[in-house]
Design a protein around this motif. Structure first.
Motif, PDB file in Angstrom:
ATOM      1  N   LEU A 193     -19.196  70.818  37.359  1.00  0.00           N
ATOM      2  CA  LEU A 193     -18.772  71.037  38.735  1.00  0.00           C
ATOM      3  C   LEU A 193     -18.195  69.757  39.334  1.00  0.00           C
ATOM      4  CD1 LEU A 193     -18.667  72.906  41.232  1.00  0.00           C
ATOM      5  CD2 LEU A 193     -20.970  72.107  41.781  1.00  0.00           C
ATOM      6  N   VAL A 194     -16.933  69.835  39.772  1.00  0.00           N
ATOM      7  CA  VAL A 194     -16.238  68.679  40.348  1.00  0.00           C
ATOM      8  C   VAL A 194     -15.664  69.071  41.702  1.00  0.00           C
ATOM      9  CG1 VAL A 194     -14.370  67.016  40.048  1.00  0.00           C
ATOM     10  CG2 VAL A 194     -15.647  67.815  38.057  1.00  0.00           C
ATOM     11  N   LEU A 195     -15.913  68.242  42.702  1.00  0.00           N
ATOM     12  CA  LEU A 195     -15.330  68.422  44.032  1.00  0.00           C
ATOM     13  C   LEU A 195     -14.227  67.395  44.216  1.00  0.00           C
ATOM     14  CD1 LEU A 195     -18.637  68.650  46.095  1.00  0.00           C
ATOM     15  CD2 LEU A 195     -17.327  70.529  45.108  1.00  0.00           C
ATOM     16  N   ASP A 196     -13.147  67.782  44.877  1.00  0.00           N
ATOM     17  CA  ASP A 196     -12.085  66.826  45.149  1.00  0.00           C
ATOM     18  C   ASP A 196     -11.454  67.100  46.497  1.00  0.00           C
ATOM     19  OD1 ASP A 196     -10.802  69.162  44.415  1.00  0.00           O
ATOM     20  OD2 ASP A 196      -9.259  68.186  43.249  1.00  0.00           O
ATOM     21  N   GLY A 197     -10.839  66.088  47.041  1.00  0.00           N
ATOM     22  CA  GLY A 197     -10.161  66.227  48.322  1.00  0.00           C
ATOM     23  C   GLY A 197      -9.356  64.992  48.615  1.00  0.00           C
ATOM     24  N   GLY A 198      -8.433  65.130  49.529  1.00  0.00           N
ATOM     25  CA  GLY A 198      -7.604  63.992  49.878  1.00  0.00           C
ATOM     26  C   GLY A 198      -6.542  64.368  50.886  1.00  0.00           C
ATOM     27  N   ALA A 199      -5.529  63.525  50.959  1.00  0.00           N
ATOM     28  CA  ALA A 199      -4.445  63.736  51.917  1.00  0.00           C
ATOM     29  C   ALA A 199      -3.187  63.090  51.390  1.00  0.00           C
ATOM     30  CB  ALA A 199      -4.808  63.137  53.268  1.00  0.00           C
ATOM     31  N   TYR A 200      -2.057  63.622  51.837  1.00  0.00           N
ATOM     32  CA  TYR A 200      -0.818  62.903  51.587  1.00  0.00           C
ATOM     33  C   TYR A 200      -0.070  62.714  52.890  1.00  0.00           C
ATOM     34  CZ  TYR A 200       2.373  66.994  51.476  1.00  0.00           C
ATOM     35  OH  TYR A 200       3.118  68.093  51.783  1.00  0.00           O
ATOM     36  N   ILE A 201       0.635  61.593  52.938  1.00  0.00           N
ATOM     37  CA  ILE A 201       1.382  61.194  54.121  1.00  0.00           C
ATOM     38  C   ILE A 201       2.850  61.115  53.734  1.00  0.00           C
ATOM     39  CG2 ILE A 201       1.718  59.369  55.827  1.00  0.00           C
ATOM     40  CD1 ILE A 201      -1.229  58.544  55.149  1.00  0.00           C
ATOM     41  N   THR A 202       3.705  61.734  54.537  1.00  0.00           N
ATOM     42  CA  THR A 202       5.136  61.682  54.272  1.00  0.00           C
ATOM     43  C   THR A 202       5.695  60.359  54.771  1.00  0.00           C
ATOM     44  OG1 THR A 202       5.320  64.068  54.448  1.00  0.00           O
ATOM     45  CG2 THR A 202       7.346  62.809  54.693  1.00  0.00           C
ATOM     46  N   VAL A 203       6.328  59.626  53.875  1.00  0.00           N
ATOM     47  CA  VAL A 203       6.950  58.358  54.220  1.00  0.00           C
ATOM     48  C   VAL A 203       8.398  58.594  54.646  1.00  0.00           C
ATOM     49  CG1 VAL A 203       7.630  56.094  53.324  1.00  0.00           C
ATOM     50  CG2 VAL A 203       5.485  57.135  52.593  1.00  0.00           C
ATOM     51  N   TYR A 204       9.053  59.527  53.962  1.00  0.00           N
ATOM     52  CA  TYR A 204      10.462  59.788  54.226  1.00  0.00           C
ATOM     53  C   TYR A 204      10.754  61.258  53.928  1.00  0.00           C
ATOM     54  CZ  TYR A 204      15.528  59.422  53.954  1.00  0.00           C
ATOM     55  OH  TYR A 204      16.856  59.601  54.163  1.00  0.00           O
ATOM     56  N   GLY A 205      11.545  61.906  54.742  1.00  0.00           N
ATOM     57  CA  GLY A 205      11.971  63.273  54.480  1.00  0.00           C
ATOM     58  C   GLY A 205      11.478  64.252  55.528  1.00  0.00           C
ATOM     59  N   GLN A 206      11.861  65.492  55.332  1.00  0.00           N
ATOM     60  CA  GLN A 206      11.541  66.558  56.277  1.00  0.00           C
ATOM     61  C   GLN A 206      10.370  67.403  55.774  1.00  0.00           C
ATOM     62  OE1 GLN A 206      15.173  68.684  56.867  1.00  0.00           O
ATOM     63  NE2 GLN A 206      16.213  66.951  57.793  1.00  0.00           N
ATOM     64  N   LEU A 207       9.233  66.778  55.610  1.00  0.00           N
ATOM     65  CA  LEU A 207       7.989  67.435  55.204  1.00  0.00           C
ATOM     66  C   LEU A 207       6.979  67.249  56.325  1.00  0.00           C
ATOM     67  CD1 LEU A 207       7.756  66.070  51.553  1.00  0.00           C
ATOM     68  CD2 LEU A 207       8.457  68.365  52.241  1.00  0.00           C
ATOM     69  N   VAL A 233     -12.387  72.699  44.447  1.00  0.00           N
ATOM     70  CA  VAL A 233     -13.598  72.788  43.635  1.00  0.00           C
ATOM     71  C   VAL A 233     -13.176  73.240  42.245  1.00  0.00           C
ATOM     72  CG1 VAL A 233     -15.805  73.972  43.306  1.00  0.00           C
ATOM     73  CG2 VAL A 233     -15.018  73.416  45.609  1.00  0.00           C
ATOM     74  N   THR A 234     -13.671  72.553  41.219  1.00  0.00           N
ATOM     75  CA  THR A 234     -13.407  72.945  39.837  1.00  0.00           C
ATOM     76  C   THR A 234     -14.743  73.193  39.156  1.00  0.00           C
ATOM     77  OG1 THR A 234     -11.433  71.571  39.767  1.00  0.00           O
ATOM     78  CG2 THR A 234     -12.351  72.265  37.660  1.00  0.00           C
ATOM     79  N   TYR A 235     -14.852  74.367  38.503  1.00  0.00           N
ATOM     80  CA  TYR A 235     -16.063  74.685  37.750  1.00  0.00           C
ATOM     81  C   TYR A 235     -15.656  75.108  36.351  1.00  0.00           C
ATOM     82  CZ  TYR A 235     -20.539  76.517  36.362  1.00  0.00           C
ATOM     83  OH  TYR A 235     -21.708  76.733  35.687  1.00  0.00           O
ATOM     84  N   SER A 236     -16.178  74.434  35.366  1.00  0.00           N
ATOM     85  CA  SER A 236     -15.877  74.738  33.977  1.00  0.00           C
ATOM     86  C   SER A 236     -16.753  75.889  33.501  1.00  0.00           C
ATOM     87  CB  SER A 236     -16.133  73.501  33.115  1.00  0.00           C
ATOM     88  OG  SER A 236     -15.985  73.818  31.756  1.00  0.00           O
ATOM     89  N   ILE A 237     -16.128  76.943  32.993  1.00  0.00           N
ATOM     90  CA  ILE A 237     -16.900  78.100  32.523  1.00  0.00           C
ATOM     91  C   ILE A 237     -17.027  78.139  31.007  1.00  0.00           C
ATOM     92  CG2 ILE A 237     -16.416  79.517  34.536  1.00  0.00           C
ATOM     93  CD1 ILE A 237     -14.229  80.892  32.911  1.00  0.00           C
ATOM     94  N   ALA A 238     -16.239  77.319  30.286  1.00  0.00           N
ATOM     95  CA  ALA A 238     -16.325  77.291  28.827  1.00  0.00           C
ATOM     96  C   ALA A 238     -15.882  75.930  28.313  1.00  0.00           C
ATOM     97  CB  ALA A 238     -15.443  78.374  28.222  1.00  0.00           C
TER      98      ALA A 238
END
Length: 77
Positions: free
Chosen positions: A35-49, A58-63
């Protein structure tokens, strides 16, 4: 615990698709070997985003697909 930083983007494709550049920062935390939890953010430096985007996952390995077959195959003698 892990950390990822990334610079991503692409150049202008044509007059209607301008160039973009983003900075991504993310963290991961292993609750267990499966079981792995992840999170974050991205910031637009340039462009129309969007200027600031947050994500989480959340990632859970089943096999364990790497150990479904033996490491050494028996010889055909």
């Amino acid at each position: 615990m892990g950390y990822t930083g990334e610079i991503a983007g692409f150049s202008r494709q044509n007059t209607t698709t301008p160039a973009t550049m983003t900075l991504l920062n993310a963290a991961t935390y292993s609750m267990s070997s499966r079981l792995v939890l992840d999170g974050g953010a991205y910031i637009t430096v340039y462009g129309q985003l969007p200027r600031f985007t947050v994500f989480a996952g959340v990632t859970y390995s089943i096999a364990d697909l790497y150990h479904l077959h033996p490491a050494h195959r028996p010889s055909k003698n």
